[in-house]
Design a protein around this motif. Structure first.
Motif, PDB file in Angstrom:
ATOM      1  N   LEU A  11      38.495 -70.877  22.612  1.00 47.60           N
ATOM      2  CA  LEU A  11      38.101 -71.999  21.929  1.00 47.60           C
ATOM      3  C   LEU A  11      39.940 -72.668  21.948  1.00 47.60           C
ATOM      4  O   LEU A  11      40.310 -72.166  20.887  1.00 47.60           O
ATOM      5  N   PRO A  12      40.592 -73.380  22.460  1.00 50.43           N
ATOM      6  CA  PRO A  12      41.874 -73.877  21.564  1.00 50.43           C
ATOM      7  C   PRO A  12      42.095 -75.468  20.945  1.00 50.43           C
ATOM      8  O   PRO A  12      41.087 -75.784  20.763  1.00 50.43           O
ATOM      9  N   GLU A  13      43.242 -75.402  20.441  1.00 45.82           N
ATOM     10  CA  GLU A  13      42.967 -76.331  19.440  1.00 45.82           C
ATOM     11  C   GLU A  13      43.176 -77.631  19.618  1.00 45.82           C
ATOM     12  O   GLU A  13      42.637 -78.351  18.514  1.00 45.82           O
ATOM     13  N   GLN A  14      43.620 -78.269  21.101  1.00 46.70           N
ATOM     14  CA  GLN A  14      43.488 -79.400  21.747  1.00 46.70           C
ATOM     15  C   GLN A  14      42.106 -79.570  22.189  1.00 46.70           C
ATOM     16  O   GLN A  14      41.136 -78.354  23.044  1.00 46.70           O
ATOM     17  N   SER A  15      41.493 -80.902  22.372  1.00 49.92           N
ATOM     18  CA  SER A  15      40.008 -81.024  22.669  1.00 49.92           C
ATOM     19  C   SER A  15      40.830 -80.973  25.097  1.00 49.92           C
ATOM     20  O   SER A  15      41.115 -81.232  24.865  1.00 49.92           O
ATOM     21  N   TYR A  16      39.423 -79.973  25.041  1.00 50.23           N
ATOM     22  CA  TYR A  16      39.440 -80.139  26.398  1.00 50.23           C
ATOM     23  C   TYR A  16      37.726 -81.438  27.609  1.00 50.23           C
ATOM     24  O   TYR A  16      38.289 -80.763  28.489  1.00 50.23           O
ATOM     25  N   LEU A  17      37.174 -81.647  26.581  1.00 54.32           N
ATOM     26  CA  LEU A  17      36.427 -82.302  27.160  1.00 54.32           C
ATOM     27  C   LEU A  17      36.557 -83.726  27.255  1.00 54.32           C
ATOM     28  O   LEU A  17      37.388 -84.324  26.632  1.00 54.32           O
ATOM     29  N   GLY A  18      36.523 -84.011  28.649  1.00 56.44           N
ATOM     30  CA  GLY A  18      36.616 -85.204  29.303  1.00 56.44           C
ATOM     31  C   GLY A  18      35.807 -86.194  28.765  1.00 56.44           C
ATOM     32  O   GLY A  18      34.640 -85.922  28.525  1.00 56.44           O
ATOM     33  N   ASP A  19      35.963 -87.375  27.877  1.00 54.25           N
ATOM     34  CA  ASP A  19      35.697 -88.682  28.021  1.00 54.25           C
ATOM     35  C   ASP A  19      34.115 -88.709  29.092  1.00 54.25           C
ATOM     36  O   ASP A  19      33.495 -89.791  28.183  1.00 54.25           O
ATOM     37  N   TRP A  20      34.034 -89.042  29.967  1.00 59.05           N
ATOM     38  CA  TRP A  20      33.580 -89.897  31.339  1.00 59.05           C
ATOM     39  C   TRP A  20      32.329 -88.648  31.193  1.00 59.05           C
ATOM     40  O   TRP A  20      30.853 -89.031  31.620  1.00 59.05           O
ATOM     41  N   MET A  21      32.153 -87.468  29.972  1.00 55.73           N
ATOM     42  CA  MET A  21      31.241 -86.558  30.713  1.00 55.73           C
ATOM     43  C   MET A  21      29.941 -87.011  29.460  1.00 55.73           C
ATOM     44  O   MET A  21      30.625 -87.214  28.411  1.00 55.73           O
ATOM     45  N   TYR A  22      29.004 -86.185  29.626  1.00 53.91           N
ATOM     46  CA  TYR A  22      27.944 -85.788  29.519  1.00 53.91           C
ATOM     47  C   TYR A  22      27.466 -84.946  28.955  1.00 53.91           C
ATOM     48  O   TYR A  22      28.222 -84.015  29.431  1.00 53.91           O
ATOM     49  N   VAL A  23      27.138 -84.635  27.346  1.00 54.12           N
ATOM     50  CA  VAL A  23      26.565 -83.173  27.094  1.00 54.12           C
ATOM     51  C   VAL A  23      25.917 -82.400  28.083  1.00 54.12           C
ATOM     52  O   VAL A  23      26.504 -81.121  28.400  1.00 54.12           O
ATOM     53  N   LYS A  24      25.160 -82.993  29.133  1.00 51.73           N
ATOM     54  CA  LYS A  24      24.373 -81.817  29.895  1.00 51.73           C
ATOM     55  C   LYS A  24      25.367 -81.629  31.204  1.00 51.73           C
ATOM     56  O   LYS A  24      25.850 -80.462  31.937  1.00 51.73           O
ATOM     57  N   ASP A  25      26.516 -82.810  31.574  1.00 50.05           N
ATOM     58  CA  ASP A  25      28.200 -82.500  31.961  1.00 50.05           C
ATOM     59  C   ASP A  25      28.572 -80.842  31.284  1.00 50.05           C
ATOM     60  O   ASP A  25      29.531 -80.016  32.117  1.00 50.05           O
ATOM     61  N   ALA A  26      28.557 -81.324  29.764  1.00 50.15           N
ATOM     62  CA  ALA A  26      29.621 -79.581  29.283  1.00 50.15           C
ATOM     63  C   ALA A  26      28.690 -78.699  29.718  1.00 50.15           C
ATOM     64  O   ALA A  26      29.154 -77.896  30.274  1.00 50.15           O
ATOM     65  N   LEU A  27      28.122 -78.911  29.497  1.00 50.44           N
ATOM     66  CA  LEU A  27      26.918 -77.498  29.785  1.00 50.44           C
ATOM     67  C   LEU A  27      26.470 -76.767  31.325  1.00 50.44           C
ATOM     68  O   LEU A  27      26.766 -76.008  31.980  1.00 50.44           O
ATOM     69  N   ASP A  28      26.358 -78.087  32.070  1.00 51.00           N
ATOM     70  CA  ASP A  28      26.713 -77.160  33.445  1.00 51.00           C
ATOM     71  C   ASP A  28      27.970 -77.254  34.103  1.00 51.00           C
ATOM     72  O   ASP A  28      28.477 -75.920  34.734  1.00 51.00           O
ATOM     73  N   PHE A  29      29.142 -77.550  33.277  1.00 55.78           N
ATOM     74  CA  PHE A  29      30.448 -76.622  33.846  1.00 55.78           C
ATOM     75  C   PHE A  29      30.101 -75.764  33.252  1.00 55.78           C
ATOM     76  O   PHE A  29      30.612 -74.426  33.842  1.00 55.78           O
ATOM     77  N   PHE A  30      30.531 -75.085  31.785  1.00 51.69           N
ATOM     78  CA  PHE A  30      30.102 -73.928  31.233  1.00 51.69           C
ATOM     79  C   PHE A  30      28.932 -72.943  32.290  1.00 51.69           C
ATOM     80  O   PHE A  30      29.743 -71.492  33.056  1.00 51.69           O
ATOM     81  N   LYS A  31      28.045 -72.740  32.438  1.00 52.67           N
ATOM     82  CA  LYS A  31      27.203 -72.392  33.175  1.00 52.67           C
ATOM     83  C   LYS A  31      27.708 -71.855  34.447  1.00 52.67           C
ATOM     84  O   LYS A  31      27.509 -70.391  35.488  1.00 52.67           O
ATOM     85  N   ASP A  32      29.076 -73.282  35.475  1.00 50.51           N
ATOM     86  CA  ASP A  32      29.354 -73.149  36.694  1.00 50.51           C
ATOM     87  C   ASP A  32      29.932 -71.233  36.702  1.00 50.51           C
ATOM     88  O   ASP A  32      30.612 -70.893  37.886  1.00 50.51           O
ATOM     89  N   ASN A  77      21.842 -85.847  27.083  1.00 52.14           N
ATOM     90  CA  ASN A  77      22.208 -87.055  27.717  1.00 52.14           C
ATOM     91  C   ASN A  77      23.434 -88.497  26.538  1.00 52.14           C
ATOM     92  O   ASN A  77      23.490 -89.528  26.942  1.00 52.14           O
ATOM     93  N   ASP A  78      23.938 -87.618  25.851  1.00 58.07           N
ATOM     94  CA  ASP A  78      24.874 -87.902  24.708  1.00 58.07           C
ATOM     95  C   ASP A  78      26.025 -88.355  25.243  1.00 58.07           C
ATOM     96  O   ASP A  78      26.428 -87.200  25.804  1.00 58.07           O
ATOM     97  N   LYS A  79      26.850 -88.928  25.420  1.00 59.84           N
ATOM     98  CA  LYS A  79      27.902 -89.439  25.282  1.00 59.84           C
ATOM     99  C   LYS A  79      29.400 -88.833  24.812  1.00 59.84           C
ATOM    100  O   LYS A  79      29.196 -89.095  23.955  1.00 59.84           O
ATOM    101  N   ILE A  80      30.195 -87.900  25.084  1.00 58.94           N
ATOM    102  CA  ILE A  80      30.798 -87.580  24.606  1.00 58.94           C
ATOM    103  C   ILE A  80      32.374 -88.598  24.182  1.00 58.94           C
ATOM    104  O   ILE A  80      32.503 -88.451  22.949  1.00 58.94           O
ATOM    105  N   LYS A  81      32.237 -89.435  24.757  1.00 60.10           N
ATOM    106  CA  LYS A  81      32.882 -90.558  24.475  1.00 60.10           C
ATOM    107  C   LYS A  81      32.457 -91.405  23.180  1.00 60.10           C
ATOM    108  O   LYS A  81      33.113 -91.958  22.505  1.00 60.10           O
ATOM    109  N   SER A  82      31.480 -91.198  22.765  1.00 62.27           N
ATOM    110  CA  SER A  82      30.507 -92.212  21.668  1.00 62.27           C
ATOM    111  C   SER A  82      30.896 -91.051  20.560  1.00 62.27           C
ATOM    112  O   SER A  82      30.540 -91.292  19.368  1.00 62.27           O
ATOM    113  N   MET A  83      31.055 -89.752  20.532  1.00 62.95           N
ATOM    114  CA  MET A  83      30.924 -88.537  19.482  1.00 62.95           C
ATOM    115  C   MET A  83      31.970 -88.968  18.662  1.00 62.95           C
ATOM    116  O   MET A  83      33.389 -88.976  18.845  1.00 62.95           O
ATOM    117  N   SER A  84      32.028 -89.144  16.953  1.00 70.92           N
ATOM    118  CA  SER A  84      32.973 -88.631  16.335  1.00 70.92           C
ATOM    119  C   SER A  84      33.629 -87.246  16.726  1.00 70.92           C
ATOM    120  O   SER A  84      33.172 -86.459  17.543  1.00 70.92           O
TER     121      SER A  84
END
Length: 232
Positions: A79-100, A122-129
């Protein structure tokens, strides 16, 4: 106990500055270890060396007996100190990325933790706090069945309630034979979950000791000892 990380005379130099200087260090399996020190002390450099994001200037570093590389990365969840998830991603995209990407990723474990936080695939990462993004990143990292978890400042910049959730997630979602290395300068928030502490300053190890031994022999908290060791 089995060593998960071994450092022998490990040195990392950036031009004229030594970020780590002749480090000799062994981290045992099955421990939650606090890597504690002021900003700029060498914490992130050590974690990046373990994850082969940097290479040593000299000395040796082994992860489960292997030099950092493809085989070691399969055992280490970072877990890096800086964020590594793209704002274009949905939560399901992040899960698929880690699964792959990671064979040891436990998707059901991740979905269970996300459900407890009312985070939907289906939550969009860009909209998260910021705090919710940090929780999502931690969930992804802790959903791997790794031998070593390297968490770089996992509670920095989030509110106390979020810190409590993050620490609870850490201690409730890892194999007891795995090792967790937590880098932080927020000692009071993490000391109750730690088995061992490493104090690092100016690229040198100042102390590496069992937490219970410190409390029984020195009669003080880790936070108080840290303030004494690193006082200006």
């Amino acid at each position: 106990m089995t060593a998960i990380v071994e450092c022998k005379h490990l040195t990392k130099r950036y031009k004229n500055k030594e970020a780590l200087s002749e480090i000799d260090l062994t981290l045992e399996s099955g421990r939650i270890i606090g890597l504690l020190g002021p900003n700029g002390s060498g914490k992130t450099t050590l974690i990046k060396l373990i994850n082969k994001l940097l290479v040593p200037t000299s000395g040796e570093l082994l992860v489960a007996g292997e030099k950092p590389g493809v085989e070691s990365k399969a055992m280490v969840s970072y877990l890096p100190e800086q964020s590594y998830l793209g704002d274009w991603m949905y939560v399901k995209d992040a899960l698929d990325f880690f699964k792959d990407f990671y064979e040891d990723f436990d998707n059901s474990r991740a979905l269970n933790m996300l459900e407890k936080l009312n985070i939907a695939p289906n939550d969009k990462i860009k909209s998260m706090s910021k705090g919710t993004k940090e929780k999502l990143q931690l969930i992804l990292v802790m959903s791997r069945r790794a031998k070593l978890y390297c968490l770089d400042e996992p509670i920095a910049g989030v509110d106390p309630a979020a810190r409590d959730y993050i620490l609870s997630t850490i201690i409730n979602n890892y194999d007891e034979n795995a090792t967790i290395l937590i880098s932080t300068h927020l000692i009071a928030d993490v000391e109750n979950i730690l088995d061992d502490v490493i104090f690092i300053q100016d690229g040198k190890i100042r102390l590496h000791q069992d937490v219970d031994d410190i409390r029984s022999k020195q009669g003080t908290s880790i936070d108080h000892l840290f303030r004494e060791v690193f006082k200006c």
